[in-house]
Scaffold this motif. Sequence first.
Motif, PDB file in Angstrom:
ATOM      1  N   ALA A  28      42.037  54.714  42.096  1.00 38.30           N
ATOM      2  CA  ALA A  28      43.254  54.438  42.838  1.00 38.30           C
ATOM      3  C   ALA A  28      43.596  53.027  42.100  1.00 38.30           C
ATOM      4  O   ALA A  28      43.025  52.229  41.885  1.00 38.30           O
ATOM      5  CB  ALA A  28      42.924  53.859  44.319  1.00 38.30           C
ATOM      6  N   VAL A  29      44.963  53.053  41.691  1.00 39.72           N
ATOM      7  CA  VAL A  29      45.717  52.068  41.078  1.00 39.72           C
ATOM      8  C   VAL A  29      47.084  51.764  41.702  1.00 39.72           C
ATOM      9  O   VAL A  29      47.710  52.838  42.321  1.00 39.72           O
ATOM     10  CB  VAL A  29      45.892  52.382  39.598  1.00 39.72           C
ATOM     11  CG1 VAL A  29      46.483  51.195  38.993  1.00 39.72           C
ATOM     12  CG2 VAL A  29      44.485  52.673  38.924  1.00 39.72           C
ATOM     13  N   GLU A  30      47.373  50.604  41.905  1.00 45.86           N
ATOM     14  CA  GLU A  30      48.621  50.001  42.658  1.00 45.86           C
ATOM     15  C   GLU A  30      49.269  49.357  41.509  1.00 45.86           C
ATOM     16  O   GLU A  30      48.976  48.569  40.771  1.00 45.86           O
ATOM     17  CB  GLU A  30      48.275  49.109  43.678  1.00 45.86           C
ATOM     18  CG  GLU A  30      47.973  50.040  44.657  1.00 45.86           C
ATOM     19  CD  GLU A  30      47.823  49.253  46.111  1.00 45.86           C
ATOM     20  OE1 GLU A  30      48.644  48.336  46.309  1.00 45.86           O
ATOM     21  OE2 GLU A  30      46.954  49.261  46.655  1.00 45.86           O
ATOM     22  N   ALA A  81      35.342  45.792  43.409  1.00 47.45           N
ATOM     23  CA  ALA A  81      36.576  46.022  42.597  1.00 47.45           C
ATOM     24  C   ALA A  81      37.844  46.749  43.419  1.00 47.45           C
ATOM     25  O   ALA A  81      37.357  47.884  43.881  1.00 47.45           O
ATOM     26  CB  ALA A  81      36.339  46.671  41.353  1.00 47.45           C
ATOM     27  N   PRO A  82      38.883  46.216  43.466  1.00 48.13           N
ATOM     28  CA  PRO A  82      39.872  46.991  44.218  1.00 48.13           C
ATOM     29  C   PRO A  82      40.512  48.157  43.612  1.00 48.13           C
ATOM     30  O   PRO A  82      41.487  48.858  44.013  1.00 48.13           O
ATOM     31  CB  PRO A  82      40.958  46.218  44.618  1.00 48.13           C
ATOM     32  CG  PRO A  82      40.743  44.960  43.451  1.00 48.13           C
ATOM     33  CD  PRO A  82      39.245  44.978  43.074  1.00 48.13           C
ATOM     34  N   MET A  83      40.274  48.311  41.943  1.00 47.60           N
ATOM     35  CA  MET A  83      40.960  49.200  41.497  1.00 47.60           C
ATOM     36  C   MET A  83      40.116  49.219  40.070  1.00 47.60           C
ATOM     37  O   MET A  83      39.146  48.506  39.854  1.00 47.60           O
ATOM     38  CB  MET A  83      42.181  48.848  40.940  1.00 47.60           C
ATOM     39  CG  MET A  83      42.481  47.535  40.179  1.00 47.60           C
ATOM     40  SD  MET A  83      43.815  46.999  39.902  1.00 47.60           S
ATOM     41  CE  MET A  83      44.443  46.734  41.875  1.00 47.60           C
ATOM     42  N   ILE A 114      41.815  41.915  37.143  1.00 41.22           N
ATOM     43  CA  ILE A 114      41.372  43.211  36.991  1.00 41.22           C
ATOM     44  C   ILE A 114      42.882  43.539  35.921  1.00 41.22           C
ATOM     45  O   ILE A 114      44.058  43.646  36.782  1.00 41.22           O
ATOM     46  CB  ILE A 114      41.128  44.314  37.816  1.00 41.22           C
ATOM     47  CG1 ILE A 114      39.828  43.855  38.341  1.00 41.22           C
ATOM     48  CG2 ILE A 114      41.072  45.726  37.136  1.00 41.22           C
ATOM     49  CD1 ILE A 114      39.291  44.622  39.401  1.00 41.22           C
ATOM     50  N   GLU A 115      42.681  43.802  34.661  1.00 41.36           N
ATOM     51  CA  GLU A 115      43.899  44.473  34.069  1.00 41.36           C
ATOM     52  C   GLU A 115      43.719  46.019  33.927  1.00 41.36           C
ATOM     53  O   GLU A 115      42.888  46.554  33.835  1.00 41.36           O
ATOM     54  CB  GLU A 115      43.771  43.796  32.476  1.00 41.36           C
ATOM     55  CG  GLU A 115      44.947  44.227  31.586  1.00 41.36           C
ATOM     56  CD  GLU A 115      44.669  44.240  30.112  1.00 41.36           C
ATOM     57  OE1 GLU A 115      45.492  44.150  29.291  1.00 41.36           O
ATOM     58  OE2 GLU A 115      43.581  43.626  29.755  1.00 41.36           O
ATOM     59  N   ASN A 121      45.914  42.118  37.801  1.00 44.04           N
ATOM     60  CA  ASN A 121      45.890  42.172  39.459  1.00 44.04           C
ATOM     61  C   ASN A 121      44.566  41.378  39.778  1.00 44.04           C
ATOM     62  O   ASN A 121      43.416  41.251  39.501  1.00 44.04           O
ATOM     63  CB  ASN A 121      45.495  43.568  39.839  1.00 44.04           C
ATOM     64  CG  ASN A 121      46.468  44.661  39.365  1.00 44.04           C
ATOM     65  OD1 ASN A 121      47.653  44.636  39.730  1.00 44.04           O
ATOM     66  ND2 ASN A 121      46.187  45.184  37.930  1.00 44.04           N
ATOM     67  N   PRO A 122      44.924  40.119  40.677  1.00 44.08           N
ATOM     68  CA  PRO A 122      43.941  39.377  41.219  1.00 44.08           C
ATOM     69  C   PRO A 122      42.950  40.010  42.106  1.00 44.08           C
ATOM     70  O   PRO A 122      43.473  41.064  42.832  1.00 44.08           O
ATOM     71  CB  PRO A 122      44.767  38.451  41.999  1.00 44.08           C
ATOM     72  CG  PRO A 122      45.915  39.220  42.658  1.00 44.08           C
ATOM     73  CD  PRO A 122      46.226  40.116  41.433  1.00 44.08           C
TER      74      PRO A 122
END
Length: 157
Positions: A28-30, A81-83, A114-115, A121-122
């Motif tokens: 999942a990526v935003e 990790a959120p993504m 996270i890149e 992305n923080p």
Amino acid sequence: MSNDTTPSWQDILDLVIQLDGGNYDTAAVEFGNVSVQLSRTGNLTTAPAPAPATVPSSTATAPASDSETHEQRQAGTIIPAPMIGVFYRCPSPGAPPFVEVGARVEPDTTVGIIEVMKLMNPVVAGVSGTLVEVLAKDSEQVEYGQPIAVVDESGTS
């Protein structure tokens, strides 16, 4: 990617190609106001990011994909990790880490970034406590839900 926060179809295609070789079942990526979820199995969750998980004992282990042998870890709350993307502990090369082990963190404290597709992305702590361990290495590819760090919420460490 274009200057606005809406990705183009080419941006999304580039992401799919980049992720194709990864070791994941779902991702999942935003980007801005667009959320993209990919699945090899067809089973997708609707949650935008994993919630912090509590480690029940001091024997937490690294994800199965990590071949290194890890020492026992202190009990605490895992920051996941959120993504998927590349994890960085510092805001720029040569800069000090966002937060050091032993430092007090609050729910909005940035512990890394996270890149994904050149977007930074923080990764925030999500809880209050003391950062007791950083599990992800700097410049390491991380996967959605992978443990990034551990926070002791008891207030002592």
